[in-house]
Structures are given as C-alpha cells and as structure tokens.
Design a protein around this motif. Structure first.
Motif, PDB file in Angstrom:
ATOM      1  N   MET A  70      11.438  -6.736   2.139  1.00  6.78           N
ATOM      2  CA  MET A  70      11.252  -5.314   1.877  1.00  6.78           C
ATOM      3  C   MET A  70      10.743  -4.616   3.137  1.00  6.78           C
ATOM      4  SD  MET A  70       9.766  -3.455  -1.257  1.00  6.78           S
ATOM      5  CE  MET A  70       9.181  -1.789  -1.212  1.00  6.78           C
ATOM      6  N   TYR A 113       8.847  -1.775   5.315  1.00  9.76           N
ATOM      7  CA  TYR A 113       7.698  -0.856   5.278  1.00  9.76           C
ATOM      8  C   TYR A 113       7.623  -0.104   6.592  1.00  9.76           C
ATOM      9  CZ  TYR A 113       6.018  -3.536   1.260  1.00  9.76           C
ATOM     10  OH  TYR A 113       5.909  -4.145   0.039  1.00  9.76           O
ATOM     11  N   ALA A 126      19.583  -1.326  -4.804  1.00  8.73           N
ATOM     12  CA  ALA A 126      19.309  -2.415  -5.743  1.00  8.73           C
ATOM     13  C   ALA A 126      20.167  -2.324  -7.009  1.00  8.73           C
ATOM     14  CB  ALA A 126      17.847  -2.416  -6.138  1.00  8.73           C
ATOM     15  N   PRO A 132       7.610  -9.629   2.999  1.00  7.18           N
ATOM     16  CA  PRO A 132       7.836  -9.839   1.560  1.00  7.18           C
ATOM     17  C   PRO A 132       7.128  -8.852   0.625  1.00  7.18           C
ATOM     18  CG  PRO A 132       7.236 -11.901   2.636  1.00  7.18           C
ATOM     19  CD  PRO A 132       7.016 -10.816   3.626  1.00  7.18           C
ATOM     20  N   ASP A 133       5.884  -8.471   0.924  1.00  4.23           N
ATOM     21  CA  ASP A 133       5.191  -7.604  -0.027  1.00  4.23           C
ATOM     22  C   ASP A 133       4.123  -6.762   0.655  1.00  4.23           C
ATOM     23  OD1 ASP A 133       2.730  -9.120   0.119  1.00  4.23           O
ATOM     24  OD2 ASP A 133       3.723 -10.641  -1.106  1.00  4.23           O
ATOM     25  N   LEU A 134       3.472  -5.900  -0.123  1.00  2.00           N
ATOM     26  CA  LEU A 134       2.499  -4.953   0.429  1.00  2.00           C
ATOM     27  C   LEU A 134       1.330  -5.653   1.127  1.00  2.00           C
ATOM     28  CD1 LEU A 134       1.672  -1.945   0.691  1.00  2.00           C
ATOM     29  CD2 LEU A 134       0.278  -2.272  -1.334  1.00  2.00           C
ATOM     30  N   ASP A 135       0.856  -6.763   0.572  1.00  2.00           N
ATOM     31  CA  ASP A 135      -0.287  -7.431   1.193  1.00  2.00           C
ATOM     32  C   ASP A 135       0.022  -7.863   2.626  1.00  2.00           C
ATOM     33  OD1 ASP A 135      -1.913  -7.014  -0.911  1.00  2.00           O
ATOM     34  OD2 ASP A 135      -1.969  -9.082  -1.617  1.00  2.00           O
ATOM     35  N   VAL A 136       1.240  -8.363   2.837  1.00  2.00           N
ATOM     36  CA  VAL A 136       1.624  -8.789   4.192  1.00  2.00           C
ATOM     37  C   VAL A 136       1.721  -7.549   5.096  1.00  2.00           C
ATOM     38  CG1 VAL A 136       3.323 -10.049   5.568  1.00  2.00           C
ATOM     39  CG2 VAL A 136       2.867 -10.755   3.208  1.00  2.00           C
ATOM     40  N   PRO A 150       6.370   2.138   1.783  1.00  2.00           N
ATOM     41  CA  PRO A 150       7.579   1.336   1.588  1.00  2.00           C
ATOM     42  C   PRO A 150       8.797   2.216   1.852  1.00  2.00           C
ATOM     43  CG  PRO A 150       6.588   1.889  -0.526  1.00  2.00           C
ATOM     44  CD  PRO A 150       5.668   2.431   0.533  1.00  2.00           C
ATOM     45  N   LEU A 210       0.080  -4.762   4.759  1.00  2.00           N
ATOM     46  CA  LEU A 210      -1.280  -4.267   5.019  1.00  2.00           C
ATOM     47  C   LEU A 210      -1.968  -5.119   6.076  1.00  2.00           C
ATOM     48  CD1 LEU A 210      -2.550  -3.475   1.394  1.00  2.00           C
ATOM     49  CD2 LEU A 210      -1.710  -1.859   3.114  1.00  2.00           C
TER      50      LEU A 210
END
Lengths: 415, 116
Positions: free
Chosen positions: B1, B3, B116, B85-89, B110, B91
C-alpha cells in the motif's frame, strides 16, 4: 435464554477478533458476527446449545463471510490481500492460548491494540473499544457518553474508515513499539472506568454498568497478559475503587464523601482480590502509575475509618506517583493527604501553591478541597466563596447537591 | 500500500532547511528508504520564496499571487511516496525522517486505491 445471552456476551468479542484476524475487515466481521448470533438465536432454543458454542458461532460466521465475499466482486482482490497478510503474520503471535481449548484462538489482544491505535482520536478509541470488545450497541455507547446515537454512529464509522483506508494493522506491536502502545490500551480502559466511576455530567454520579464493563475488559487483558505488571496494577486499582460503589451514593443517589461512607457496605471480596493484585504489581521491578494508585486505594480500603487511615504512607505513595506521572491533579491529591497527616493548615498552603495551575482552574475538586480545609480551619466566609466556585464548575447533580448542602452549612456558621 | 509522507516545517534557517537536521541526515534517510525497497517517488521542494499561488474565481479569471497558500502555517518542504504493508510501518518510516524532528512534522496519508 439467560444462559444463551451470557454465552453471546462472552463470545462476541472473541468471535469478532478472530474474524477481523481472518478477513481484515471490521465491518464484515461485525456483520457476520451478528448473522451468526441471529442464527444461533433461531437454532439453539430448538436444538439445544452446542457443546462448543464458540466454535459453532465461529464456523457459522466464517461460512457467512465467505458467502458474502463470493457475492462481492472484489472477492479475488480481498482473497489475495488475505493470503499476503496470513503469510506475513508470524506464527505464535496470532494464536494466544486460551484455557477453553484451541478451537477458538483468542485474538482479542490484537483487537485491543487496533481499537486503541494512536492514529485514532482518543474519544474514538473509547467508543470503538466499547463497540467491538465490550459488545455494546452503538446506541448504548452513545448513551454512555451522553451524545445522540447518530453522532456516535458517525464517530464509529469515521474510526472504522480510518482503520480500513489507512490499513491500521490488526496486530500486537513488537519490541519498542509495544512499550509505547500498551499505555494507550490501558488508558482507553481506564477512561471507560473513569466515566463510569464519576460521570462527567448528568443526573447520576456513577454508572456501575460502565465501570463494570471496564473491569470486565481489564480482566480479559489481564488473562491475556498475566505477566504485565501495569495491567495487574490497573485491574487492582479498578477493583479497589469499584469495591466502594454501594457506599459512594446515599439512598437518594446523593454523593457521600469517603470519610462519611458506611465501610460495612464496601465489597470485601473485591478488596481482597485487588490487594493480591497490588502486591503483584509492585514487586519485581520499578512500580507503574496504576500500581501506585492501587496501593493508595488499598490503604483507604484497609482502614477502619478516616482517623486510623495510614496517611503518612499515603503521602509517600503520592510522592512516588508524582515522580512517575507528575501532574497538578496528583499534587492536589497529595496536598489533601498532607492535610490529613499534618493538619489543614499544611494542606491549604500546598493547595494555594497550585492555584495558578491552568489544569486546576476549571477542575471543581480543587475549590472543593480548598473549601473543606478552610471550613476545618474555621474560616467560613472564605470556605463559602470556594464552595460557590466549585458549584459553578461541577456538572453532575449529586455533586452539585452536595456542594449546596456544604454551602448551607457554612452559611449557618457565618451567622 | 502506498503512503505519502508530507514533510512540513515551520521554522527554517537561513539556508531554507529545518534547524534540527543536516543535509547529511537527509542523504542518509534517502539512502535508507531506497535500500529498503519501499521508495516509490519523492522530491525536495525548492526554497519557499519561489512559491507562487494560482486561484481561479467563479468567472474563470485566474489570480496569481506570490508565496504559498496563505492559510497554511506549516509549510510543505518535500515529500516521499513509499510502498509498505500497513500504517504502522509507514509511521515508523515517518518517525525516522529528519523532517519530523523538532518543529517539523510529517503527515502520513494513504494514497487512495481506486483499482481494488
């Protein structure tokens, strides 16, 4: 039927967590959790409750989720994402053992961390935790925070959208991140309890249901994280405070001060459980803030009355607490304890040092504490002025009533 | 994803950079992002004095004014687009960015995915 409802209450959060873990979609998970419970409500009264109700519900919900995804055009894309997620997830992290067997792994810890993610607004974290982990309906969450249901529905939708569109992960953070995020999870549960213990406004002083829900959530956390001393400390704190709930209100719902409470009505079993947990929270390393607060609550709970309360010990615990979580509110509570140890004069001097703290300017317990000490010092005119200020700031009816009565008592002394 | 990391700063020194980090910090960060294989795109914007704002009113008349969009207090200094992969990464990478230090801030958004 009562037993079926109890099963749903206990299983709902676990079911939801497990389904979010599999499908990575909070809305889908909620929908099929509801579908599965609905199916159970039809089938169980006729066929009897299955031997493993959790597993039955999970299987039913999973089937319904797959049906929905099949009908959905984006099924292929979602399936691809799910596979990637499943490969990335480390084994062992997702499967937290549960004493009821492996048929339904407990993934609620991940859900706690997702609902308490710092990327969400603090109030949304609380709402989402109540909705997803406590299983309250949106209307019940709205009632708990005295906002219209439509407002709460909007907030929950917004939080879910943020989780979905930002890809906030459904996972327990590792390493340094763990230490940063756990306090956030505990803060959410503590905030739920605080709203239940002392409502911020409205006709009632406390809402035992909301406080009870916070304790239930903390118990789950403690079961999932038995080695975390801060979790033990928080559970201890909540139990030791909640043990006094019956005595905190008079017959007509009025506010009763700690010194005037009928200690015979305190919940002894809850106090014993809390004391055991305090011990665990305070041994084996530096104490955390919740553990120290719990130790203070334990000293109040153990005393036969206010006069024999161990005030010197309470003051030293506040000294420790000030080094862990320095705040004007902690300093204010310490001043009140000093007044009990060394007399009202000493307490008042400490309170007056805090008078310019912006955080205390709108905080009604501050003028109330000041007024009580002025009253004890035989300075009724100043006490009345301080009670009036507290009355302007207090937001619940029982507290306002209490302040009006104090004000009347001081006024009688003035004449 | 994907960002977008928007690098904002409100205190700039005489060289136009945030006071809390050096050119070497930026070079090291840039290298890290590229070596991690998450770099999609990124640019550092030219000095703020070069900014010009264009607005078009309801009659279709454009107005050109000097400087950045007036309502923004924090100023965009550059951006990265990363694929993680996701928001935590995301951030985590934002927190490592020199532009997040001191008076600076990195806004993580994002990138909308309409496919999709």
């Amino acid at each position: 039927m009562a037993s079926i409802e109890a099963v749903f209450r206990e299983e709902r959060g676990r079911l939801l967590a497990s389904l979010v873990g599999t499908f990575g979609d909070l809305d889908l998970a909620e929908d099929v959790t509801g579908d599965a419970i609905e199916a159970a409500l039809v089938r169980w009264p006729a066929d009897g409750v299955p031997a493993k109700p959790g597993a039955w519900l999970l299987t039913t919900a999973r089937r319904k989720a797959v049906d929905r995804l099949r009908r959905d055009q984006t099924f292929a894309a979602k399936l691809a994402v799910m596979r990637v997620d499943a490969e990335r997830a480390e084994p062992g992290v997702l499967a937290i053992a549960d004493d009821r067997g492996a048929e339904l792994p407990d993934e609620r810890l991940q859900l706690f961390f997702t609902c308490a993610h710092p990327a969400l607004l603090a109030e949304d974290r609380i709402a989402l935790t109540l909705r997803c982990l406590a299983g309250l309906t949106t209307a019940e969450v709205a009632r708990a925070f005295l906002v219209p249901t439509a407002t709460m529905a909007k907030r929950i939708v917004r939080a879910k959208r943020k989780i979905k569109e930002n890809r906030i992960p459904f996972r327990v953070p590792q390493g340094a991140e763990w230490a940063r995020r756990l306090p956030c999870v505990l803060q959410v549960v503590y905030s739920i309890f605080t709203e239940g213990y002392a409502a911020s406004s409205g006709p009632h002083l406390q809402r035992a249901d909301l406080a009870g829900e916070a304790i239930r959530l903390t118990r789950i956390l403690h079961r999932l994280l038995p080695g975390e001393r801060d979790v033990a400390g928080l559970l201890a704190l909540l139990l030791l405070i909640h043990a006094r709930r019956e005595a905190r209100c008079g017959e007509s719902g009025e506010f009763v001060l700690l010194e005037d409470q009928d200690r015979g009505r305190w919940d002894r079993a809850m106090i014993e459980e809390g004391r055991g947990l305090v011990h665990r929270a305070l041994t084996g390393g530096p104490p955390g803030g919740y553990g120290v607060q719990a130790a203070i609550a334990a000293l109040h709970d153990e005393a036969a009355d206010v006069a024999t309360t161990d005030w010197p010990q309470i003051v030293s615990l506040y000294d420790v607490l000030l080094t862990i979580t320095p705040s004007p509110v902690v300093a204010m509570n310490r001043a009140a304890a000093v007044a009990m140890r060394d007399g009202p004069e000493a307490g008042l001097a400490l309170l007056d040092e805090l008078a310019d703290e912006p955080k205390l300017r709108e905080y009604h317990p501050f003028p109330m504490a000041r007024a009580d000490l002025l009253h004890r010092l035989g300075r009724p005119a100043e006490a009345a002025e301080s009670y009036r200020r507290a009355l302007e700031l207090a937001r619940t009816e029982p507290e306002r009533d209490h302040l009006r009565r104090r004000l009347a008592a001081v006024a009688r002394e003035q004449n | 994803m994907k960002y977008l990391l928007l690098i904002n700063t409100d205190a700039v020194d005489e060289n136009g950079g945030a006071a809390e980090c050096t050119v070497e910090d930026w070079m090291a960060y840039d290298k890290e992002v590229r070596e991690a294989g998450i770099w999609v795109s990124g640019e550092s914007l030219a000095d703020l004095v070069t900014a010009t704002t264009v607005r078009v009113d309801e009659n279709g008349t454009p107005t050109v004014t000097d400087g950045p969009f007036a309502e923004t207090r924090e100023l965009l200094g550059g951006f990265y687009v990363i694929d993680v992969p996701d928001l935590d990464v995301a951030l985590d990478w934002a927190a490592r960015c020199p532009g997040a230090r001191g008076s600076g801030a990195v806004v993580v958004r994002p990138v909308a995915d309409f496919g999709a």
